[in-house]
Scaffold this active site. Structure first.
Site, PDB file in Angstrom:
ATOM      1  N   CYS A 197      10.416   8.782  -6.869  1.00 25.01           N
ATOM      2  CA  CYS A 197      11.022   8.441  -5.566  1.00 25.01           C
ATOM      3  C   CYS A 197      12.450   8.961  -5.417  1.00 25.01           C
ATOM      4  O   CYS A 197      12.964   9.051  -4.310  1.00 25.01           O
ATOM      5  CB  CYS A 197      11.000   6.936  -5.355  1.00 25.01           C
ATOM      6  N   HIS A 253      16.208   5.605   0.393  1.00 21.96           N
ATOM      7  CA  HIS A 253      14.783   5.686   0.068  1.00 21.96           C
ATOM      8  C   HIS A 253      14.112   4.485   0.718  1.00 21.96           C
ATOM      9  O   HIS A 253      14.611   3.360   0.634  1.00 21.96           O
ATOM     10  CB  HIS A 253      14.601   5.671  -1.449  1.00 21.96           C
ATOM     11  N   ASN A 263       6.267   3.443   1.718  1.00 20.74           N
ATOM     12  CA  ASN A 263       7.011   4.187   0.686  1.00 20.74           C
ATOM     13  C   ASN A 263       6.319   5.530   0.466  1.00 20.74           C
ATOM     14  O   ASN A 263       5.225   5.581  -0.088  1.00 20.74           O
ATOM     15  CB  ASN A 263       7.030   3.357  -0.606  1.00 20.74           C
TER      16      ASN A 263
HETATM   17  N1  ACO Z   1      -0.442  -9.734  -0.610  1.00 22.01           N
HETATM   18  C1  ACO Z   1      -0.328 -11.035  -0.929  1.00 22.01           C
HETATM   19  N2  ACO Z   1       0.277 -11.441  -2.085  1.00 22.01           N
HETATM   20  C2  ACO Z   1       0.758 -10.503  -2.914  1.00 22.01           C
HETATM   21  C3  ACO Z   1       0.663  -9.128  -2.630  1.00 22.01           C
HETATM   22  C4  ACO Z   1       0.027  -8.758  -1.420  1.00 22.01           C
HETATM   23  N3  ACO Z   1      -0.102  -7.448  -1.031  1.00 22.01           N
HETATM   24  N4  ACO Z   1       1.228  -8.440  -3.641  1.00 22.01           N
HETATM   25  C5  ACO Z   1       1.675  -9.337  -4.517  1.00 22.01           C
HETATM   26  N5  ACO Z   1       1.380 -10.583  -4.096  1.00 22.01           N
HETATM   27  C6  ACO Z   1       1.660 -11.860  -4.764  1.00 22.01           C
HETATM   28  C7  ACO Z   1       1.822 -11.711  -6.252  1.00 22.01           C
HETATM   29  O1  ACO Z   1       0.565 -11.705  -6.873  1.00 22.01           O
HETATM   30  C8  ACO Z   1       2.635 -12.950  -6.587  1.00 22.01           C
HETATM   31  O2  ACO Z   1       1.753 -14.057  -6.643  1.00 22.01           O
HETATM   32  P1  ACO Z   1       1.914 -15.159  -7.771  1.00 22.01           P
HETATM   33  O3  ACO Z   1       3.264 -15.776  -7.512  1.00 22.01           O
HETATM   34  O4  ACO Z   1       0.760 -16.083  -7.520  1.00 22.01           O
HETATM   35  O5  ACO Z   1       1.846 -14.437  -9.080  1.00 22.01           O
HETATM   36  C9  ACO Z   1       3.537 -13.147  -5.369  1.00 22.01           C
HETATM   37  O6  ACO Z   1       2.926 -12.367  -4.313  1.00 22.01           O
HETATM   38  C10 ACO Z   1       4.955 -12.698  -5.591  1.00 22.01           C
HETATM   39  O7  ACO Z   1       4.958 -11.425  -6.229  1.00 22.01           O
HETATM   40  P2  ACO Z   1       6.261 -10.626  -6.508  1.00 22.01           P
HETATM   41  O8  ACO Z   1       5.909  -9.312  -7.126  1.00 22.01           O
HETATM   42  O9  ACO Z   1       7.260 -11.489  -7.234  1.00 22.01           O
HETATM   43  O10 ACO Z   1       6.783 -10.410  -5.006  1.00 22.01           O
HETATM   44  P3  ACO Z   1       8.080  -9.690  -4.508  1.00 22.01           P
HETATM   45  O11 ACO Z   1       8.774 -10.521  -3.561  1.00 22.01           O
HETATM   46  O12 ACO Z   1       8.876  -9.095  -5.643  1.00 22.01           O
HETATM   47  O13 ACO Z   1       7.493  -8.482  -3.662  1.00 22.01           O
HETATM   48  C11 ACO Z   1       7.141  -6.088  -3.916  1.00 22.01           C
HETATM   49  C12 ACO Z   1       6.665  -7.518  -4.255  1.00 22.01           C
HETATM   50  C13 ACO Z   1       6.992  -5.899  -2.420  1.00 22.01           C
HETATM   51  C14 ACO Z   1       6.293  -5.113  -4.685  1.00 22.01           C
HETATM   52  C15 ACO Z   1       8.608  -5.934  -4.315  1.00 22.01           C
HETATM   53  O14 ACO Z   1       8.816  -6.413  -5.611  1.00 22.01           O
HETATM   54  C16 ACO Z   1       9.102  -4.520  -4.258  1.00 22.01           C
HETATM   55  O15 ACO Z   1       9.166  -3.906  -3.204  1.00 22.01           O
HETATM   56  N6  ACO Z   1       9.536  -3.979  -5.430  1.00 22.01           N
HETATM   57  C17 ACO Z   1      10.123  -2.664  -5.511  1.00 22.01           C
HETATM   58  C18 ACO Z   1       9.187  -1.563  -5.299  1.00 22.01           C
HETATM   59  C19 ACO Z   1       9.985  -0.287  -5.311  1.00 22.01           C
HETATM   60  O16 ACO Z   1      11.072  -0.246  -4.756  1.00 22.01           O
HETATM   61  N7  ACO Z   1       9.533   0.736  -5.935  1.00 22.01           N
HETATM   62  C20 ACO Z   1      10.513   1.821  -5.976  1.00 22.01           C
HETATM   63  C21 ACO Z   1      10.215   3.033  -6.182  1.00 22.01           C
HETATM   64  S1  ACO Z   1       8.543   3.464  -6.080  1.00 22.01           S
HETATM   65  C22 ACO Z   1       8.368   4.912  -6.975  1.00 22.01           C
HETATM   66  O17 ACO Z   1       9.259   5.402  -7.620  1.00 22.01           O
HETATM   67  C23 ACO Z   1       7.018   5.522  -7.019  1.00 22.01           C
END
Ligand code: ACO
Length: 323
Positions: free
Chosen positions: A114, A250, A280
């Site tokens: 990314c 990004h 993304n």
């Molecule tokens: N729908 C419903 N629930 C979901 C989903 C979904 N699509 N995805 C995850 N959950 C659940 C999880 O299972 C978890 O449930 P649990 O508490 O029962 O275990 C809960 O939601 C919370 O999960 P988290 O991962 O803690 O949620 P968070 O608020 O962190 O959001 C996300 C997740 C959107 C992935 C976030 O962490 C994020 O955007 N992270 C960064 C991603 C990123 O920036 N990547 C960068 C570069 S990508 C690259 O280089 C290719």
């Protein structure tokens, strides 16, 4: 007299198929509300069957050439930032070169996931400042839909396909931060964080693999590292956050974008946001946002623009440029 790599044109391409969040509700335990609230994403584009990363990149390149009023003959080098090239080799960049009918110059890919577009811009800037090229076509192009695990709701709802392109041209400046063009770059990586975000396959494992991510861990690193790299790049240019007209981040998650702007003390009115429409798109997200930001009338000639990105590696960086 100082040489500067100045933006001469910008363009983008998005595949025709638009996929709203509601489509995922049919196959996964997820909802439009969750995806919007946790990521800011409302829809994304997916490439058609047989449509490849170099197809997307070539379409974005044509748009940038039109914007610059140039032809492929005017270009000395092509750099494509991608992690989803059509083939293991040759590079997507040489495929774009052939698609544009360009028979001179040179072309190569840069892979920093990314953060790839920041790394590609820094390389293009170095080619121009060292006199190895006068005009460089810098493309970010991805088909992340091809490396998704469609059963993993934590990743497959976040990514999309697309491409954006910039043309950088050597022009003379005064050597001050008032010059148009790239004013500073800041690149970083730390391979100890490999397991936070990776694809579990590759040539030497003889599988294509799918994307694996510890989203909340990446999130934690993102806000801190993005604000820091943007501030370091600004400092290298002799500028501060108060000089910034536009942050073009990004586009991974609206909460990361908001958190980074807040850490830098900048209001969201100064941030170009496209994550709701594109998801993304990895290395394509910044050039897509630059192109959309210009088309919306947000980014104008003379504006100070800071781009910042983080991705697998971890790899992260920022570029300060005057549009
Ligand atoms: N729908 C419903 N629930 C979901 C989903 C979904 N699509 N995805 C995850 N959950 C659940 C999880 O299972 C978890 O449930 P649990 O508490 O029962 O275990 C809960 O939601 C919370 O999960 P988290 O991962 O803690 O949620 P968070 O608020 O962190 O959001 C996300 C997740 C959107 C992935 C976030 O962490 C994020 O955007 N992270 C960064 C991603 C990123 O920036 N990547 C960068 C570069 S990508 C690259 O280089 C290719």
């Amino acid at each position: 007299m100082t040489l500067r790599a100045v933006v001469a044109g910008v363009g983008h391409y998005l595949p025709e198929r638009v996929v709203p969040n509601s489509e995922f509700e049919k196959t996964l335990d997820t909802s439009d509300e969750w995806i919007r609230a946790r990521s800011g994403i409302e829809r994304r584009h997916f490439a058609a069957e047989g449509e490849t990363t170099s197809d997307l990149g070539a379409a974005a390149a044509r748009a940038a050439l039109r914007d610059a009023d140039m032809t492929a003959d005017d270009i000395d080098a092509i750099i494509v930032a991608t992690s989803t090239a059509d083939l293991t080799f040759p590079s997507a960049a040489t495929m774009v070169q052939a698609a544009l009918g360009m028979e001179r110059g040179f072309a190569f890919d840069v892979q920093a996931v990314c953060a790839g577009f920041a790394f590609a811009l820094a390389n293009a800037n170095a080619l121009i400042l060292s006199g190895q090229a006068e005009r460089v076509l810098v493309i970010g192009a991805e088909t992340f839909s091809r490396i998704m695990d469609w059963t993993d709701r934590g990743t497959c709802v976040l990514f999309g396909d697309g491409a954006g392109a910039l043309i950088l041209e050597a022009r003379t400046g005064t050597g001050t931060a008032q010059d148009r063009g790239i004013l500073a770059t800041d690149l970083n990586s730390d391979g100890r964080y490999r397991d936070l975000l990776y694809v579990d396959g590759g040539v030497s494992t003889q599988t294509t693999g799918v994307l694996r991510m510890q989203g909340n861990q990446v999130f934690r690193h993102a806000v801190e590292k993005l604000a820091k790299t943007a501030e370091t790049a600004l400092e290298k240019a002799g500028l501060t956050a108060s000089d910034v007209d536009w942050i073009v981040p990004h586009q991974a998650n609206i909460r990361i974008i908001q958190g980074t702007a807040k850490k830098m003390g900048l209001p969201m009115e100064k941030v170009v946001v496209t994550v709701q429409d594109h998801g993304n798109t990895s290395a394509a997200s910044i050039p897509l946002a630059l192109s959309v930001g210009k088309a919306r009338g947000q980014i104008k000639t003379g504006d100070l623009v800071v781009t910042e990105a983080i991705g697998g590696g971890l790899a992260w960086g920022a570029v300060v440029l005057r549009w």
